[in-house]
Design a protein around this motif. Structure first.
Motif, PDB file in Angstrom:
ATOM      1  N   ALA A 115       0.399  -1.129  -0.389  1.00  0.00           N
ATOM      2  CA  ALA A 115      -0.690  -0.296  -0.203  1.00  0.00           C
ATOM      3  C   ALA A 115       0.830   1.211  -0.311  1.00  0.00           C
ATOM      4  O   ALA A 115       1.790   1.144   0.766  1.00  0.00           O
ATOM      5  CB  ALA A 115      -0.744   0.654   1.708  1.00  0.00           C
ATOM      6  N   CYS A 116       0.443   2.035  -0.926  1.00  0.00           N
ATOM      7  CA  CYS A 116       1.289   3.557  -0.796  1.00  0.00           C
ATOM      8  C   CYS A 116       1.130   4.686  -0.354  1.00  0.00           C
ATOM      9  O   CYS A 116       0.042   3.988   0.209  1.00  0.00           O
ATOM     10  CB  CYS A 116       1.427   3.747  -2.432  1.00  0.00           C
ATOM     11  SG  CYS A 116      -0.436   5.025  -2.549  1.00  0.00           S
ATOM     12  N   HIS A 117       1.503   4.929   0.365  1.00  0.00           N
ATOM     13  CA  HIS A 117       1.417   6.368   1.143  1.00  0.00           C
ATOM     14  C   HIS A 117      -0.137   7.062   0.957  1.00  0.00           C
ATOM     15  O   HIS A 117      -0.917   7.459   2.205  1.00  0.00           O
ATOM     16  CB  HIS A 117       2.446   7.794   1.263  1.00  0.00           C
ATOM     17  CG  HIS A 117       3.798   7.601   2.094  1.00  0.00           C
ATOM     18  ND1 HIS A 117       4.104   6.688   3.407  1.00  0.00           N
ATOM     19  CD2 HIS A 117       4.281   6.605   1.439  1.00  0.00           C
ATOM     20  CE1 HIS A 117       5.098   6.105   3.632  1.00  0.00           C
ATOM     21  NE2 HIS A 117       6.252   6.607   1.814  1.00  0.00           N
ATOM     22  N   THR A 136      -8.470  -0.440  -0.585  1.00  0.00           N
ATOM     23  CA  THR A 136      -7.776   0.258  -1.076  1.00  0.00           C
ATOM     24  C   THR A 136      -6.547   0.465  -2.054  1.00  0.00           C
ATOM     25  O   THR A 136      -5.565  -0.190  -1.322  1.00  0.00           O
ATOM     26  CB  THR A 136      -7.425   1.430   0.275  1.00  0.00           C
ATOM     27  OG1 THR A 136      -8.805   1.986   0.791  1.00  0.00           O
ATOM     28  CG2 THR A 136      -7.674   3.064  -0.796  1.00  0.00           C
ATOM     29  N   SER A 137      -6.569   1.298  -3.434  1.00  0.00           N
ATOM     30  CA  SER A 137      -5.861   1.046  -3.772  1.00  0.00           C
ATOM     31  C   SER A 137      -5.224   1.822  -5.203  1.00  0.00           C
ATOM     32  O   SER A 137      -6.859   2.195  -5.298  1.00  0.00           O
ATOM     33  CB  SER A 137      -5.126  -1.026  -4.491  1.00  0.00           C
ATOM     34  OG  SER A 137      -5.897  -0.912  -5.317  1.00  0.00           O
ATOM     35  N   CYS A 138      -4.328   1.940  -5.866  1.00  0.00           N
ATOM     36  CA  CYS A 138      -4.340   2.517  -6.697  1.00  0.00           C
ATOM     37  C   CYS A 138      -3.444   2.676  -7.900  1.00  0.00           C
ATOM     38  O   CYS A 138      -3.052   1.551  -7.965  1.00  0.00           O
ATOM     39  CB  CYS A 138      -4.043   4.379  -6.376  1.00  0.00           C
ATOM     40  SG  CYS A 138      -2.087   4.099  -5.835  1.00  0.00           S
ATOM     41  N   THR A 139      -3.148   3.154  -8.988  1.00  0.00           N
ATOM     42  CA  THR A 139      -2.533   2.435  -9.911  1.00  0.00           C
ATOM     43  C   THR A 139      -0.319   2.301  -9.534  1.00  0.00           C
ATOM     44  O   THR A 139       0.022   1.869 -10.134  1.00  0.00           O
ATOM     45  CB  THR A 139      -2.009   3.316 -11.000  1.00  0.00           C
ATOM     46  OG1 THR A 139      -2.076   4.948 -10.447  1.00  0.00           O
ATOM     47  CG2 THR A 139      -2.904   3.332 -12.220  1.00  0.00           C
ATOM     48  N   ASN A 178      -6.883  11.288 -12.362  1.00  0.00           N
ATOM     49  CA  ASN A 178      -6.555  11.225 -11.417  1.00  0.00           C
ATOM     50  C   ASN A 178      -5.603   9.720 -11.131  1.00  0.00           C
ATOM     51  O   ASN A 178      -5.703   9.363 -11.963  1.00  0.00           O
ATOM     52  CB  ASN A 178      -7.855  10.154 -11.130  1.00  0.00           C
ATOM     53  CG  ASN A 178      -8.652  10.272  -9.785  1.00  0.00           C
ATOM     54  OD1 ASN A 178      -8.352   8.855  -9.514  1.00  0.00           O
ATOM     55  ND2 ASN A 178      -9.546  10.605  -9.261  1.00  0.00           N
ATOM     56  N   ARG A 179      -5.652   9.870  -9.272  1.00  0.00           N
ATOM     57  CA  ARG A 179      -4.389   8.747  -9.232  1.00  0.00           C
ATOM     58  C   ARG A 179      -5.293   7.585  -9.310  1.00  0.00           C
ATOM     59  O   ARG A 179      -4.059   6.433  -9.868  1.00  0.00           O
ATOM     60  CB  ARG A 179      -4.185   8.853  -7.902  1.00  0.00           C
ATOM     61  CG  ARG A 179      -2.947   8.275  -7.555  1.00  0.00           C
ATOM     62  CD  ARG A 179      -2.575   8.383  -6.249  1.00  0.00           C
ATOM     63  NE  ARG A 179      -3.075   7.530  -4.763  1.00  0.00           N
ATOM     64  CZ  ARG A 179      -4.107   8.048  -3.596  1.00  0.00           C
ATOM     65  NH1 ARG A 179      -4.542   9.047  -3.681  1.00  0.00           N
ATOM     66  NH2 ARG A 179      -4.619   6.674  -3.205  1.00  0.00           N
ATOM     67  N   ARG A 180      -6.355   7.184 -10.193  1.00  0.00           N
ATOM     68  CA  ARG A 180      -6.602   5.574  -9.927  1.00  0.00           C
ATOM     69  C   ARG A 180      -7.091   5.662 -11.389  1.00  0.00           C
ATOM     70  O   ARG A 180      -8.233   4.767 -11.552  1.00  0.00           O
ATOM     71  CB  ARG A 180      -8.068   5.742  -9.210  1.00  0.00           C
ATOM     72  CG  ARG A 180      -7.605   5.379  -7.483  1.00  0.00           C
ATOM     73  CD  ARG A 180      -8.353   4.814  -6.903  1.00  0.00           C
ATOM     74  NE  ARG A 180      -7.380   4.592  -5.546  1.00  0.00           N
ATOM     75  CZ  ARG A 180      -7.244   5.674  -4.559  1.00  0.00           C
ATOM     76  NH1 ARG A 180      -8.340   6.329  -4.654  1.00  0.00           N
ATOM     77  NH2 ARG A 180      -7.298   5.052  -3.160  1.00  0.00           N
TER      78      ARG A 180
HETATM   79 ZN   LIG Z   1      -2.198   3.380  -3.150  1.00  0.00          ZN
END
Ligand SMILES: [Zn+2]
Ligand SMILES: [Zn+2]
Length: 762
Positions: A115-117, A136-139, A178-180
């Motif tokens: 998981a990122c910050h 929760t996650s993102c690219t 968007n980050r996602r």
């Molecule tokens: Zn993330």
């Protein structure tokens, strides 16, 4: 031609077959079926399976669908058949489209990332819509390899496929800023996986955020939680509680082996271990491995975490679920794989309920399926470099710099098995599977081979194995159709090191020190110096062989090795004076052992350095029994008094091959024991002596590059002493790296050696 036929409407079908369908004649069989029914269209292999487009009359199309099952080659195994209806394009004839090279996967499989910050900040905030949301996650982060069903990596081909994006998530997914944007695993509480907590009977006791609170409460009370993690189930207990750690060991039947600890932050980690900059970097990296570091004496951990060792394996939270749980527990947690000792990691709910029933009190569950099991990776910093101990989450599949147009799979050995493969377009070393002592772990390996070859889009027909006649992998491959190659155990270790350092085209001096490997002369090797290229080797030196009284039994009872070493170095009288603590099986039958110490039948010869460590540990520390392979060596390394300058002598005897003679060292140990020398001093003198002998031998073969390989070189003290001894040759010294030096890296060496020797004509 009958008029009625011509009036029939023309339809089209797009059929996709997945499973074991490529490279075994599926396309020609289907092409014949289609042509026989008067259908037109085309068929091709794609990275997702075999795809057929057929056009024709409706009843012919129905007949085609019905005929598929019967016409396929026997080797085919269709796991999924997808049929889409479409508009005919007026195709004529039927073609098998080849379109250049075979359609194997050339792109890399993405790796799982912690998981990122930004994602952690969202889950830990109070007002974000993802506050408290464990998935929760993102690219930048989240599961990858562990959720991918087939490549290319798209949501529809992952374990997230059944979670349809809600309008808000969809908007994020489609917004380039968007980050996602195109984050394939993105989700939110409205549309993503759900979390719950249940008791051992499966009764749900809490959901969502409350589930985390309930699990935390269980942990704080000293009980254990089974958590469905990223790549499999994990068992979690309070790492500060002696009671909790001991009871976990008992239930899991894991005695002695160190347990990994998860801490909430880098600051917390620094309170538990002495961490170099490099170690901190690894700990906070996107791969998020377990980092084995020097343990502080003043930390809060229960001593049972790593009994007898000066190290501890630490990691930071890998997923938001772990971060939320540890935040709620407010203490370091033991996080260990969800299995009984020796069994493979459980990753499917039905396996987990069955296998972990006795091990966990409460279950933290969710409904995101794990597509590919993967353990946590373990690394150690040795001589300033990252040395992989267990290659898994975040690192595997590890790309290998190997080129081969032919596909093939190398199966490794018997312990710490991982497979390496090339599909003709790329080569990788797969994640750690485990030891193959149980039926369950063997089944897991076979499942894994099928899953990996499907992911990489090829049908293996070339196998590379260890020549050991008793290894499961060797025997299993012998029953396969196709081409089988075997690569000597220590040669494979050395070639893995050559691959690590980009030296495959050179001749090297390979030092292969490990526990046990099948030697070319049928004896047990393990203290070898090989003058090697990728395709062959000469054994130029080895440790002076000694007998292993009781064979395999000596691995579990290192006192047997000690007796054998002393008997050979100082004679029967000295050996009969030895005293060892009574072991779990009763008393050490010294007299009985001395009668068989020369028996060729019961006491096989070995040159194994791992066993030499066992014997020395038994003498120096009084270690009668070993709880796991390699434990005596770890204990010996742990006690080393590093400031001790003394060196035991292990002279090199001339000959072909040369031998490192350990007898003077054993005599010196006996002398020091009689003088009541501190164990740490003796341990250090032994490490220094061995390092000096290795360095001396390596110098004889200058200017060949030197490769250190084999499980013995997970020993930081030994490797750093060799580096010190060979400081002037630093550029030519190949140290442990990302390909594990233990048997976990064996398959990479096997594959590289086999590719180098495959005849270009076949
Ligand atoms: Zn993330
Ligand atoms: Zn959503």
């Amino acid at each position: 031609m009958p008029v009625v036929e011509e009036c029939k409407a023309i339809h089209a079908l797009r059929v996709t077959l997945r499973g074991r369908v490529q490279g075994i004649g599926v396309r020609p069989a289907l092409a014949r079926l289609a042509s026989g029914l008067g259908l037109s269209g085309a068929i091709r292999n794609t990275s997702r399976g075999v795809q057929i487009i057929v056009e024709g009359a409706e009843d012919s199309l129905s007949a085609f669908l019905e005929g598929i099952g019967k016409c396929l080659p026997v080797a085919a195994c269709v796991e999924e058949l997808q049929v889409q209806h479409g508009e005919a394009e007026g195709r004529t004839g039927f073609s098998i489209e080849t379109g250049g090279p075979p359609d194997v996967l050339a792109v890399r499989v993405p790796l799982d990332r912690v998981a990122c910050h930004d994602c952690l900040a969202e889950t830990q905030s109070t007002d974000d819509r993802r506050a408290g949301y464990a998935f929760t996650s993102c690219t930048d982060c989240g599961p990858r390899y562990s959720v991918i069903r087939t490549m290319p990596y798209e949501r529809a081909e992952t374990g997230m496929a059944s979670f349809l994006l809600c309008p808000t998530c969809r908007k994020e997914y489609e917004s380039p800023n968007n980050r996602r944007f195109h984050a394939q695993t993105t989700a939110c509480p409205a549309c993503g996986p759900r979390l719950w907590c249940c008791d051992r009977s499966g009764r749900v006791i809490a959901e969502a955020r409350h589930a985390i609170c309930a699990a935390a409460e269980t942990i704080r009370r000293g009980h254990s939680v089974a958590l469905r993690g990223l790549g499999g189930y994990q068992l979690i207990v309070d790492a500060t509680s002696r009671f909790a750690v001991e009871s976990l060991r008992r239930r899991k039947r894991r005695y002695g082996k160190p347990l990994a600890v998860m801490v909430g932050s880098l600051e917390e980690a620094l309170g538990i271990a002495w961490l170099s900059e490099k170690e901190q970097e690894l700990l906070t990296s996107a791969a998020g491995p377990i980092v084995v570091a020097s343990r502080r004496d003043d930390g809060v951990l229960a001593p049972e975490i790593s009994p007898g060792l000066a190290t501890v394996g630490l990691m930071l939270p890998t997923t938001p679920l772990h971060a939320l749980l540890i935040q709620e527990c407010r203490r370091p947690l033991v996080v260990t794989s969800g299995n009984n000792e020796g069994e493979p990691l459980a990753y499917r709910p039905e396996q987990a309920i069955d296998r972990l029933h006795e091990l966990a009190d409460v279950w933290l569950e969710h409904d995101r399926p794990i597509e590919r099991p993967v353990d946590d990776s373990v690394v150690r910093v040795i001589a300033g470099r990252t040395a992989m101990i267990r290659l898994a989450r975040g690192y595997a599949p590890l790309p290998l710099r190997l080129e081969s147009r032919r596909p093939g799979i190398a199966l490794g050995g018997h312990q710490k098995v991982a497979v390496a493969l090339t599909n003709g377009a790329q080569a990788v070393l797969g994640p750690h599977v485990g030891d193959l002592n149980t039926l369950a772990s063997r089944e897991r390996l076979l499942e894994h081979i099928t899953a990996l070859s499907q992911l990489f889009g090829f049908e293996p027909d070339r196998w590379v194995v260890d020549p050991h006649p008793e290894y499961f992998t060797t025997r299993w491959a012998a029953d396969r159709l196709g081409h089988i190659a075997s690569v000597q155990h220590h040669h494979a270790h050395v070639v893995a090191g050559m691959l690590e350092h980009g030296w495959l085209d050179r001749e090297v001096l390979g030092v292969a020190f490990d526990g046990t490997g099948y030697g070319s002369d049928g004896t047990i090797w393990g203290g070898e110096f090989l003058r090697a290229t990728a395709t062959g080797f000469t054994r130029v030196a080895h440790l002076r062989p000694f007998r292993l009284p009781g064979g395999e039994k000596a691995v579990r009872e290192p006192w047997r090795v000690a007796v054998s070493l002393v008997e050979q170095a100082a004679g029967l009288e000295a050996a009969s004076q030895l005293r060892f603590p009574v072991d779990v099986n009763g008393s050490a039958d010294l007299a009985g052992l001395l009668r068989m110490v020369h028996s060729k039948r019961f006491s096989p010869l070995t040159s194994s350095c791992g066993r030499l460590f066992d014997g020395v540990a038994a003498l120096v520390l009084g270690t009668g029994a070993s709880q796991f392979e390699g434990q005596p060596a770890m204990l010996l390394e742990a006690v080393c008094a590093q400031e001790e300058p003394g060196v035991y002598s292990l002279p090199i005897r001339a000959g072909d091959p040369k031998q490192i003679d350990w007898r003077p060292m054993i005599l010196a140990v006996l002398h020091d024991l009689a003088a009541e020398t501190a164990p740490g001093v003796m341990a250090m003198r032994f490490h220094r002596g061995l390092a000096r002998a290795v360095a001396q031998l390596c110098r004889d073969y200058q200017p060949l590059p030197i490769v250190l390989s084999g499980g013995v070189f997970q020993n930081r003290v030994l490797v750093e002493l060799i580096v010190e001894n060979l400081a002037d040759l630093a550029q030519r010294l190949g140290l442990p790296g990302l390909i594990p030096v233990n048997d976990g890296g064996l398959a990479a060496g096997q594959l590289a050696a086999a590719i180098a020797s495959w005849d270009p004509r076949d």
